[in-house]
Scaffold this motif. Structure first.
Motif, PDB file in Angstrom:
ATOM      1  N   ALA A 591       5.265 -24.592  62.918  1.00 18.72           N
ATOM      2  CA  ALA A 591       5.164 -25.696  63.879  1.00 18.72           C
ATOM      3  C   ALA A 591       6.506 -25.991  64.525  1.00 18.72           C
ATOM      4  O   ALA A 591       6.578 -26.371  65.698  1.00 18.72           O
ATOM      5  CB  ALA A 591       4.629 -26.943  63.175  1.00 18.72           C
ATOM      6  N   GLU A 592       7.576 -25.830  63.738  1.00 19.35           N
ATOM      7  CA  GLU A 592       8.929 -26.083  64.250  1.00 19.35           C
ATOM      8  C   GLU A 592       9.904 -25.172  63.527  1.00 19.35           C
ATOM      9  O   GLU A 592       9.629 -24.692  62.426  1.00 19.35           O
ATOM     10  CB  GLU A 592       9.360 -27.534  63.989  1.00 19.35           C
ATOM     11  CG  GLU A 592       8.522 -28.617  64.607  1.00 19.35           C
ATOM     12  CD  GLU A 592       9.054 -29.984  64.209  1.00 19.35           C
ATOM     13  OE1 GLU A 592      10.031 -30.440  64.846  1.00 19.35           O
ATOM     14  OE2 GLU A 592       8.518 -30.576  63.245  1.00 19.35           O
ATOM     15  N   ARG A 593      11.074 -24.987  64.126  1.00 16.20           N
ATOM     16  CA  ARG A 593      12.159 -24.282  63.454  1.00 16.20           C
ATOM     17  C   ARG A 593      13.474 -24.713  64.076  1.00 16.20           C
ATOM     18  O   ARG A 593      13.535 -25.106  65.240  1.00 16.20           O
ATOM     19  CB  ARG A 593      11.977 -22.779  63.523  1.00 16.20           C
ATOM     20  CG  ARG A 593      12.289 -22.174  64.865  1.00 16.20           C
ATOM     21  CD  ARG A 593      12.230 -20.661  64.808  1.00 16.20           C
ATOM     22  NE  ARG A 593      10.861 -20.184  64.792  1.00 16.20           N
ATOM     23  CZ  ARG A 593      10.469 -19.062  64.226  1.00 16.20           C
ATOM     24  NH1 ARG A 593      11.334 -18.319  63.561  1.00 16.20           N
ATOM     25  NH2 ARG A 593       9.227 -18.667  64.281  1.00 16.20           N
ATOM     26  N   GLY A 594      14.533 -24.661  63.267  1.00 20.92           N
ATOM     27  CA  GLY A 594      15.855 -25.046  63.752  1.00 20.92           C
ATOM     28  C   GLY A 594      16.703 -25.573  62.619  1.00 20.92           C
ATOM     29  O   GLY A 594      16.318 -25.516  61.442  1.00 20.92           O
ATOM     30  N   THR A 595      17.852 -26.127  62.962  1.00 20.24           N
ATOM     31  CA  THR A 595      18.686 -26.772  61.957  1.00 20.24           C
ATOM     32  C   THR A 595      18.191 -28.197  61.739  1.00 20.24           C
ATOM     33  O   THR A 595      17.315 -28.690  62.456  1.00 20.24           O
ATOM     34  CB  THR A 595      20.149 -26.803  62.411  1.00 20.24           C
ATOM     35  OG1 THR A 595      20.237 -27.611  63.597  1.00 20.24           O
ATOM     36  CG2 THR A 595      20.664 -25.404  62.694  1.00 20.24           C
ATOM     37  N   HIS A 596      18.778 -28.847  60.742  1.00 16.61           N
ATOM     38  CA  HIS A 596      18.389 -30.230  60.450  1.00 16.61           C
ATOM     39  C   HIS A 596      18.582 -31.112  61.687  1.00 16.61           C
ATOM     40  O   HIS A 596      17.672 -31.893  62.060  1.00 16.61           O
ATOM     41  CB  HIS A 596      19.233 -30.738  59.278  1.00 16.61           C
ATOM     42  CG  HIS A 596      19.040 -32.189  58.965  1.00 16.61           C
ATOM     43  ND1 HIS A 596      17.889 -32.686  58.412  1.00 16.61           N
ATOM     44  CD2 HIS A 596      19.880 -33.265  59.155  1.00 16.61           C
ATOM     45  CE1 HIS A 596      18.002 -34.002  58.247  1.00 16.61           C
ATOM     46  NE2 HIS A 596      19.206 -34.368  58.698  1.00 16.61           N
ATOM     47  N   GLU A 597      19.737 -31.009  62.337  1.00 20.87           N
ATOM     48  CA  GLU A 597      20.009 -31.855  63.503  1.00 20.87           C
ATOM     49  C   GLU A 597      19.057 -31.535  64.653  1.00 20.87           C
ATOM     50  O   GLU A 597      18.563 -32.455  65.339  1.00 20.87           O
ATOM     51  CB  GLU A 597      21.462 -31.658  63.950  1.00 20.87           C
ATOM     52  CG  GLU A 597      22.507 -32.233  63.007  1.00 20.87           C
ATOM     53  CD  GLU A 597      22.689 -31.376  61.756  1.00 20.87           C
ATOM     54  OE1 GLU A 597      22.236 -30.198  61.744  1.00 20.87           O
ATOM     55  OE2 GLU A 597      23.272 -31.885  60.766  1.00 20.87           O
ATOM     56  N   GLU A 598      18.781 -30.252  64.863  1.00 22.85           N
ATOM     57  CA  GLU A 598      17.889 -29.874  65.968  1.00 22.85           C
ATOM     58  C   GLU A 598      16.480 -30.410  65.742  1.00 22.85           C
ATOM     59  O   GLU A 598      15.808 -30.877  66.674  1.00 22.85           O
ATOM     60  CB  GLU A 598      17.856 -28.348  66.098  1.00 22.85           C
ATOM     61  CG  GLU A 598      19.153 -27.761  66.624  1.00 22.85           C
ATOM     62  CD  GLU A 598      19.190 -26.246  66.511  1.00 22.85           C
ATOM     63  OE1 GLU A 598      20.066 -25.631  67.147  1.00 22.85           O
ATOM     64  OE2 GLU A 598      18.337 -25.671  65.785  1.00 22.85           O
ATOM     65  N   LEU A 599      16.011 -30.370  64.519  1.00 25.76           N
ATOM     66  CA  LEU A 599      14.656 -30.836  64.229  1.00 25.76           C
ATOM     67  C   LEU A 599      14.557 -32.355  64.333  1.00 25.76           C
ATOM     68  O   LEU A 599      13.510 -32.891  64.718  1.00 25.76           O
ATOM     69  CB  LEU A 599      14.234 -30.359  62.837  1.00 25.76           C
ATOM     70  CG  LEU A 599      14.058 -28.849  62.691  1.00 25.76           C
ATOM     71  CD1 LEU A 599      13.773 -28.486  61.237  1.00 25.76           C
ATOM     72  CD2 LEU A 599      12.932 -28.335  63.585  1.00 25.76           C
ATOM     73  N   LEU A 600      15.627 -33.045  63.978  1.00 26.22           N
ATOM     74  CA  LEU A 600      15.614 -34.496  64.167  1.00 26.22           C
ATOM     75  C   LEU A 600      15.522 -34.847  65.648  1.00 26.22           C
ATOM     76  O   LEU A 600      14.825 -35.799  66.033  1.00 26.22           O
ATOM     77  CB  LEU A 600      16.866 -35.125  63.542  1.00 26.22           C
ATOM     78  CG  LEU A 600      16.934 -35.134  62.002  1.00 26.22           C
ATOM     79  CD1 LEU A 600      18.233 -35.804  61.554  1.00 26.22           C
ATOM     80  CD2 LEU A 600      15.736 -35.835  61.393  1.00 26.22           C
TER      81      LEU A 600
END
Length: 639
Positions: A591-600
């Motif tokens: 559903a999503e992917r990325g770093t912690h900051e990107e997902l926030l």
């Protein structure tokens, strides 16, 4: 609601695929033990022949030595060897009877050695081969079977084979020699009285046939109920803590009483049939004996015979008939038990060989190479997988993890996170797509080399019965004491281990019951640390520890994962926020992917899960709750 055949026998599918299991048993396992078989067979024949000698010699002594109404004539003994005096004849008869008893005892010993050796060796080989095959089957096989049912195959079915190979075959050859030998002697001695002695035989054979027909389905019920009792007891003993904390002892006692009563009823039904059959055979055999005794007695006291019986019956021959009739009728009845034993062994061998032939969804290429890990570069390319045909758990999952990086998998319960990582270990094979490590397709490398390179820490921590040190070193059996202690220190386990009654030599109990969940988890982490794998898989590795212990373990895990590729699943998002890549799964898809900051910044599922755990929002928005409810509804519909 009726019980289906599959519920009655969980291995019915495997059993029906087994082709001529008893023939296979003898050809695959009997050949290695042919010496014991030959010794048992020949000794059975010789022992029973010697057992038949005393009545013959007694009859000869009565007529030739004591009554002197016939010549002293021994079968197969040259006339020149036979003594001329009555005293000499008596001593010869006595010596031969003694030889028959002592020689018979020796051959009975070698008979028992042969059959026991034959049966025990095959039992050992079949049990170990069955277990070896069973532990190599796919995980989905175990998901559909209860432990008690599988234990029933390894224990009850294998033991049933041993009983037939030992007691059954031993008795079969023993009785065959006795029946054939006695029948020949009786007919040679006096064919008319032999026909009288054999009058009960057809009736015994008919009753034996009917007994086998009636008892077989009843024994099938007994086998089924035994499996249910084993499964219920295994489940309850494994979940004893849940039973106690739920205060359900009375409830579980009632359930055990229920399955035990089912076993009692099934077994008693078979027992009632059996205890009616054998006394009935005794009555038939007794009637035959009385008829033989009466006719023979009248014939002895009526010189020249009476009625249809002509000729003379000597007292010695009369005694011979009485002794042999007793030995002849009852062995015929015992053939029913042998047939019954054979049928039960055949059913068991069908289950065993059916299980041995169970195909595996995971097949290893005979020419597969050893996995070589240089960087730990892992690629999932359009991976799709379902446990059952038509069911998809993971769909079109793709990601790349560079060597030394950490990838975290997060998402709701049932999203497929653990399944994705089990595919990396080849607990299952992908249905579509590929998984590669350093450019090597997992299906092109040997399974042992793959699993040696991967350390796995599961949320379901399992410890084996043994010491703490043995559990840490499990899988790294050559580890020395110093290495075990260093691994425990790295897992923040050394301090509590030192405080145990016997330190590293403390017995953990079955499944580690003597330790807390957090202690078991840290030992499991120490096991993975000691293995020093190239790739590390952490499936809720800190799920059973408190916040303080989690902080300590996380510190050691940070050191452990610093230079190796790591996959981590965690419901506590704070433990994976520093991962180089976070993949959010929902309904088996990314559903999503990325770093912690990107997902926030995305402000989607991950951000809302983070907000709930961080206390920034009270609960998930209605949209995510509705999605979770739909997911749960689909799961229940599939079940």
């Amino acid at each position: 609601m009726g019980i289906t055949a599959d519920e009655d026998d969980p291995f019915e599918e495997q059993r029906e695929k087994a082709d001529d299991p008893m023939k296979r048993l003898f050809f695959e396992y009997g050949g290695e033990n042919r010496l014991a078989f030959v010794v048992g067979l020949l000794s059975s024949v010789v022992a029973r022949v010697l057992d038949l000698l005393p009545p013959l010699l007694l009859a000869l002594a009565i007529d030739a030595v004591f009554l002197e109404n016939r010549a002293f004539d021994l079968w197969l003994v040259p006339e020149v060897w036979e003594p001329a005096t009555k005293t000499g004849q008596l001593w010869l008869a006595s010596g031969l009877i003694a030889f028959a008893f002592f020689g018979g005892a020796a051959f009975h010993w070698s008979r028992n050695w042969g059959w026991n050796s034959f049966a025990q060796n095959i039992q050992h080989a079949v049990r170990t081969d069955t277990y070896d095959k069973m532990q190599r089957l796919n995980m989905d096989f175990f998901a559909g079977k209860q432990t008690g049912e599988m234990m029933s195959v390894l224990s009850n079915d294998v033991n049933r084979l041993e009983r037939f190979l030992n007691d059954g075959m031993n008795s079969a050859f023993r009785l065959s020699v006795m029946v054939v030998g006695i029948a020949v002697i009786l007919f040679v001695t006096n064919w008319q009285l032999a026909l009288v002695a054999l009058v009960p035989l057809p009736l015994i054979m008919y009753f034996t046939y009917k007994f086998v027909q009636i008892i077989q389905p009843k024994y099938a019920d007994v086998r089924s109920s035994v499996g249910k009792v084993n499964s219920r007891l295994e489940n309850n003993l494994g979940g004893i803590q849940v039973i106690k904390t739920s205060n359900t002892e009375n409830f579980e006692s009632d359930r055990v009483e229920g399955v035990s009563k089912d076993y009692f009823d099934a077994n008693w039904d078979a027992v009632e049939t059996r205890i009616k059959f054998f006394p009935g055979l005794r009555v038939i055999a007794g009637v035959g004996f009385v008829v033989t005794f009466t006719v023979g007695g009248l014939w002895v006291i009526t010189p020249g015979g009476f009625g249809p019986f002509t000729g003379t019956l000597s007292p010695g021959d009369f005694v011979l008939f009485i002794l042999y009739t007793q030995r002849f009728i009852w062995p015929m009845a015992q053939f029913g038990q042998i047939i019954n034993m054979y049928q039960r062994a055949r059913a068991s061998s069908a289950r065993i060989f059916g299980l041995m032939d169970e195909p595996s969804r995971i097949t290893e290429d005979p020419d597969a190479d050893e996995l070589v890990v240089d960087e730990g570069h892992v690629v999932y390319d359009d991976v799709t997988f379902g446990y059952d045909e038509g069911e998809t758990i993971v769909e079109d999952v793709s990601f790349t993890v560079e060597g030394g990086e950490t990838l975290a998998l997060v998402g709701p319960t049932g999203a497929g996170k653990s399944t994705v990582l089990k595919l990396l270990l080849r607990m299952y094979d992908v249905d579509e797509g590929t998984i590669e490590i350093d450019g090597q397709d997992l299906r092109d490398v040997t399974i042992p080399s793959l699993r040696r390179r991967i350390g796995y820490v599961s949320q379901d921590t399992f410890l084996f019965y043994g010491t703490v040190a043995e559990n840490i070193a499990y899988g790294t059996f050559d580890a020395d004491e110093e290495s075990i202690v260093e691994a425990a220190k790295a897992a923040e386990a050394h301090e509590f281990i030192e405080n145990l009654p016997e330190g590293y030599d403390t017995e953990v109990g079955e499944r580690g019951v003597k330790l807390s969940g957090g202690q078991r988890q840290r030992i499991s982490i120490a096991r993975a640390i000691l293995k020093d794998p190239d790739i590390l898989v952490l499936d809720e590795a800190t799920s059973d520890v408190d916040t303080e212990t989690e902080m300590l373990i996380q510190r050691s895990l940070d050191r452990l994962t610093e230079d190796r590729t790591t996959f981590s699943i965690a419901h506590r998002l704070s433990t994976i926020k520093d991962a180089e890549q976070i993949v959010v799964l929902e309904d088996g898809r990314i559903a999503e992917r990325g770093t912690h900051e990107e997902l926030l910044e995305n402000d989607d599922l991950y951000a809302h899960l983070w907000g709930v755990q961080a206390g920034e929002i009270d609960e998930l928005p209605e949209e995510f709750i509705e999605r979770a409810q739909r997911r749960q509804a689909r799961t229940e519909a599939d079940d």
